[in-house]
Design an enzyme around this catalytic site. Sequence first.
Site, PDB file in Angstrom:
ATOM      1  N   LYS A 197       9.166   2.004  12.876  1.00 59.09           N
ATOM      2  CA  LYS A 197       7.970   2.506  13.577  1.00 59.09           C
ATOM      3  C   LYS A 197       7.476   3.801  12.925  1.00 59.09           C
ATOM      4  CE  LYS A 197       8.603   5.111  17.369  1.00 59.09           C
ATOM      5  NZ  LYS A 197       8.016   6.458  17.461  1.00 59.09           N
ATOM      6  N   ASN A 198       8.388   4.716  12.667  1.00 54.56           N
ATOM      7  CA  ASN A 198       7.964   6.044  12.201  1.00 54.56           C
ATOM      8  C   ASN A 198       7.564   6.070  10.731  1.00 54.56           C
ATOM      9  OD1 ASN A 198       8.221   6.974  14.758  1.00 54.56           O
ATOM     10  ND2 ASN A 198      10.185   8.019  14.450  1.00 54.56           N
ATOM     11  N   CYS A 252       5.411  16.792  25.757  1.00 55.31           N
ATOM     12  CA  CYS A 252       5.806  15.468  26.206  1.00 55.31           C
ATOM     13  C   CYS A 252       7.204  15.554  26.797  1.00 55.31           C
ATOM     14  CB  CYS A 252       5.721  14.444  25.079  1.00 55.31           C
ATOM     15  SG  CYS A 252       7.057  14.555  23.906  1.00 55.31           S
ATOM     16  N   ARG A 262       6.733  20.523  21.537  1.00 53.28           N
ATOM     17  CA  ARG A 262       6.234  19.867  20.328  1.00 53.28           C
ATOM     18  C   ARG A 262       4.883  20.399  19.799  1.00 53.28           C
ATOM     19  NH1 ARG A 262       7.268  13.559  20.637  1.00 53.28           N
ATOM     20  NH2 ARG A 262       7.430  13.832  18.397  1.00 53.28           N
ATOM     21  N   ASP A 286      16.715  11.239  17.200  1.00 54.39           N
ATOM     22  CA  ASP A 286      16.305   9.970  17.808  1.00 54.39           C
ATOM     23  C   ASP A 286      17.492   9.059  18.131  1.00 54.39           C
ATOM     24  OD1 ASP A 286      13.713  10.816  17.670  1.00 54.39           O
ATOM     25  OD2 ASP A 286      13.176   9.629  15.923  1.00 54.39           O
ATOM     26  N   ARG A 344       7.456   1.131  23.377  1.00 53.33           N
ATOM     27  CA  ARG A 344       6.710   1.926  22.409  1.00 53.33           C
ATOM     28  C   ARG A 344       7.326   1.837  21.023  1.00 53.33           C
ATOM     29  NH1 ARG A 344       4.996   7.777  24.201  1.00 53.33           N
ATOM     30  NH2 ARG A 344       4.210   7.491  22.095  1.00 53.33           N
TER      31      ARG A 344
HETATM   32  N1  EPU Z   1       7.668  21.733  15.141  1.00 56.38           N
HETATM   33  C1  EPU Z   1       7.048  22.946  15.235  1.00 56.38           C
HETATM   34  N2  EPU Z   1       5.770  23.058  14.773  1.00 56.38           N
HETATM   35  C2  EPU Z   1       5.124  22.014  14.184  1.00 56.38           C
HETATM   36  C3  EPU Z   1       5.765  20.783  14.089  1.00 56.38           C
HETATM   37  C4  EPU Z   1       7.056  20.661  14.579  1.00 56.38           C
HETATM   38  O1  EPU Z   1       7.609  23.910  15.743  1.00 56.38           O
HETATM   39  O2  EPU Z   1       3.971  22.187  13.763  1.00 56.38           O
HETATM   40  C5  EPU Z   1       9.026  21.580  15.652  1.00 56.38           C
HETATM   41  C6  EPU Z   1       9.152  20.530  16.768  1.00 56.38           C
HETATM   42  O3  EPU Z   1       8.841  21.064  18.032  1.00 56.38           O
HETATM   43  C7  EPU Z   1      10.590  20.096  16.619  1.00 56.38           C
HETATM   44  C8  EPU Z   1      10.802  20.135  15.113  1.00 56.38           C
HETATM   45  O4  EPU Z   1       9.830  21.048  14.611  1.00 56.38           O
HETATM   46  O5  EPU Z   1      11.441  21.034  17.223  1.00 56.38           O
HETATM   47  C9  EPU Z   1      10.687  18.816  14.412  1.00 56.38           C
HETATM   48  O6  EPU Z   1       9.474  18.182  14.789  1.00 56.38           O
HETATM   49  P1  EPU Z   1       8.723  17.153  13.840  1.00 56.38           P
HETATM   50  O7  EPU Z   1       7.360  17.668  13.558  1.00 56.38           O
HETATM   51  O8  EPU Z   1       9.582  16.813  12.680  1.00 56.38           O
HETATM   52  O9  EPU Z   1       8.585  15.881  14.781  1.00 56.38           O
HETATM   53  P2  EPU Z   1       7.428  14.816  14.740  1.00 56.38           P
HETATM   54  O10 EPU Z   1       6.981  14.631  13.345  1.00 56.38           O
HETATM   55  O11 EPU Z   1       6.417  15.127  15.774  1.00 56.38           O
HETATM   56  C10 EPU Z   1       8.962  12.767  14.262  1.00 56.38           C
HETATM   57  C11 EPU Z   1       9.230  11.458  14.915  1.00 56.38           C
HETATM   58  C12 EPU Z   1      10.026  11.685  16.201  1.00 56.38           C
HETATM   59  C13 EPU Z   1      11.322  12.401  15.817  1.00 56.38           C
HETATM   60  C14 EPU Z   1      11.022  13.694  15.075  1.00 56.38           C
HETATM   61  C15 EPU Z   1      12.260  14.406  14.574  1.00 56.38           C
HETATM   62  C16 EPU Z   1       7.306  10.160  14.265  1.00 56.38           C
HETATM   63  C17 EPU Z   1       6.067   9.469  14.650  1.00 56.38           C
HETATM   64  N3  EPU Z   1       7.962  10.813  15.223  1.00 56.38           N
HETATM   65  O12 EPU Z   1       8.202  13.520  15.204  1.00 56.38           O
HETATM   66  O13 EPU Z   1      10.318  10.394  16.702  1.00 56.38           O
HETATM   67  O14 EPU Z   1      12.062  12.690  16.979  1.00 56.38           O
HETATM   68  O15 EPU Z   1      10.189  13.408  13.932  1.00 56.38           O
HETATM   69  O16 EPU Z   1      12.964  13.613  13.698  1.00 56.38           O
HETATM   70  O17 EPU Z   1       7.721  10.103  13.109  1.00 56.38           O
HETATM   71  C18 EPU Z   1      10.828   8.816  18.325  1.00 56.38           C
HETATM   72  O18 EPU Z   1      10.644   7.935  17.470  1.00 56.38           O
HETATM   73  O19 EPU Z   1      11.383   8.595  19.438  1.00 56.38           O
HETATM   74  C19 EPU Z   1      10.403  10.173  18.045  1.00 56.38           C
HETATM   75  C20 EPU Z   1      10.194  11.088  18.995  1.00 56.38           C
END
Ligand code: EPU
Length: 420
Positions: free
Chosen positions: A22-23, A116, A121, A307, A399
Site C-alpha cells: 500500500k505505502n 489522526c 503527524r 507499522d 484501508r
Molecule cells: N514528522 C514530522 N514532520 C513532518 C513529517 C513527519 O515531525 O513533516 C514526524 C511524524 O510525526 C512521525 C515521523 O516524523 O513522528 C515519521 O513520519 P513520516 O512522515 O515518515 O510518516 P508518513 O510518511 O506520514 C508513512 C506511512 C505510515 C508509517 C510512517 C512511518 C505512508 C502512506 N504512510 O507515513 O504508514 O507509519 O510512514 O513509517 O507511507 C500505515 O500504513 O499504517 C501507516 C500509518
Amino acid sequence: MDKFIIQGGRRLRGDVAISGAKNATLPIMAACLLCEGESRILGVPEVTDVQHLSGLLGELGMEVARAADGLRLKVVDEQPCHARYDLVRKMRASVCVLGPLLAKRGRARVAMPGGCAIGSRPIDIHLRGLKALGAQLDLKEGDIVATAKRLRGAEVFLGGAFGSTVTGTANVVMAATLAAGKTVIEFAACEPEIEDLANFLNAMGAKITGAGSPRVTIEGVERLQATSHRVIPDRIEAGTFMVAAGITNGEVRLSQARLDHMLAVVDKLRQIGLIVERADGGAVVSSNRRISATDVTTQPYPGIPTDLQAQLMALLCSADGNSVITEKIYPDRFMHVAELGRMGANIRKEGPTAIVTGVKRLVGAPVMASDLRASAALVLAALAAEGETTVSRVYHIDRGYDRIEQKLARLGADIRRVSE
Ligand code: EPU
C-alpha cells in the site's frame, strides 16, 4: 459498518500470497501526475486507501481505471490543483499529491491534514523541503497554497525530531524530478517504498540516484513519460502474517514476500522463538512452542517498523515473561493497548513505552478497531484467544489489508465478516 467475528484457537496452516505494498502504491499513483501518457501499475492491493486516492486523483484531472492487467492512470486535464479537505481528511497520505502538482502544474492547493488516531503527524518537513526548491507557500482557509514557476534544485535537509519522513521524502523527490538543476536530499527516508518510487520515476525518465540511502540525488529533467511498474510486496502485510503464524503455533508459507526488506523483524521473531526460513520467493514461518519475551523499539527503516508495533505487541501478550515495547516514531500510537486489555492482556503504558507481562492465554471479547495497524493487532489476538471475539469498525483494516479475512480463512482461521 462491517465487523469480524473470530473464533480463536485454530492453528494456521497453508500458503498466503502477499499483496503489493500500500505505502509504495500511494506515492507511485501520485507520481503519475508528473508524466505524459498512460501509466500502468501492477500488483496494486485492493484496499480502500487506493480507492480514496483514485477519487482524489480523479478530481485532479486523472483517469484512473482498474483493469485485469493493473491500475491504469492518465492525466486528461491539468487545470485542477485543489486537494479538498473532504478528501484529505479521509486519508493523510493524500498530501503526496503536493510535490507532483507543484512540479508539473506550477501550483497546488492541498488541505493541511489534521491529526489522526496515531498522533499529531505534522508536515512541516515536507513544506521546508519544497520551500528549499523555491516554492512559495501560504496557508489559506486550512489549505496549503503552493506556487512556483519552475522549481530549482537545491540542497535539502529532511531530518526531524523523529528521524526521517517517508511521505516528505517522496514529496520532495517527486518535486525535484522536474526542477531545474540538481537536488541533494540529506536525511532522506530509506524505506523500500522510497526506493520503489525512485525506480518508478527513473523508468519514466527521471535521474535519481541513492534512493534507499539517506542521501538521494536528483538531476532535474524536462519531462517524464508514462511507464509500467510492479510495486514491491507489502512488508507490513508479510510481517502481520508472520505474527499470525507465530501467535497460532501454525506454519504459514508466504509467497511474494521480500525478507530482505524485513531483516529487523525476522531477526526479532527468530530471537523470541519463531522459525523463519527463506523459501522460493518468500518465507515459511512456524512456531511450536511458547515464545519468549523481548524488547522492541520501533525505528525508521531498517529498524523495526512502527507499522508492526501493535501486531508484535499482540504476539508478546502471551509470551513467557515481560516485554518492553518502545515507540520511537509515534509516541502515542498505543490505541490497541486498552482493547487488548479487554482480551485479558496485561499491559502497562508509561509514556512512549508499554510493558507487556505475558499471560497464559488471551480470551475473546467484543473489541473496537481504532486505526489500521491496531485493528490488525486485534484480529491477531483474536486468532489466538479462547472463545469468540468481535472486532468492530473493520473499515480501518480495509484501508490497508487486501481481503485479510479471506486470506486468513484460507489458512484455516474461523473468521467471518458481517454487516452491523
Ligand atoms: N514528522 C514530522 N514532520 C513532518 C513529517 C513527519 O515531525 O513533516 C514526524 C511524524 O510525526 C512521525 C515521523 O516524523 O513522528 C515519521 O513520519 P513520516 O512522515 O515518515 O510518516 P508518513 O510518511 O506520514 C508513512 C506511512 C505510515 C508509517 C510512517 C512511518 C505512508 C502512506 N504512510 O507515513 O504508514 O507509519 O510512514 O513509517 O507511507 C500505515 O500504513 O499504517 C501507516 C500509518
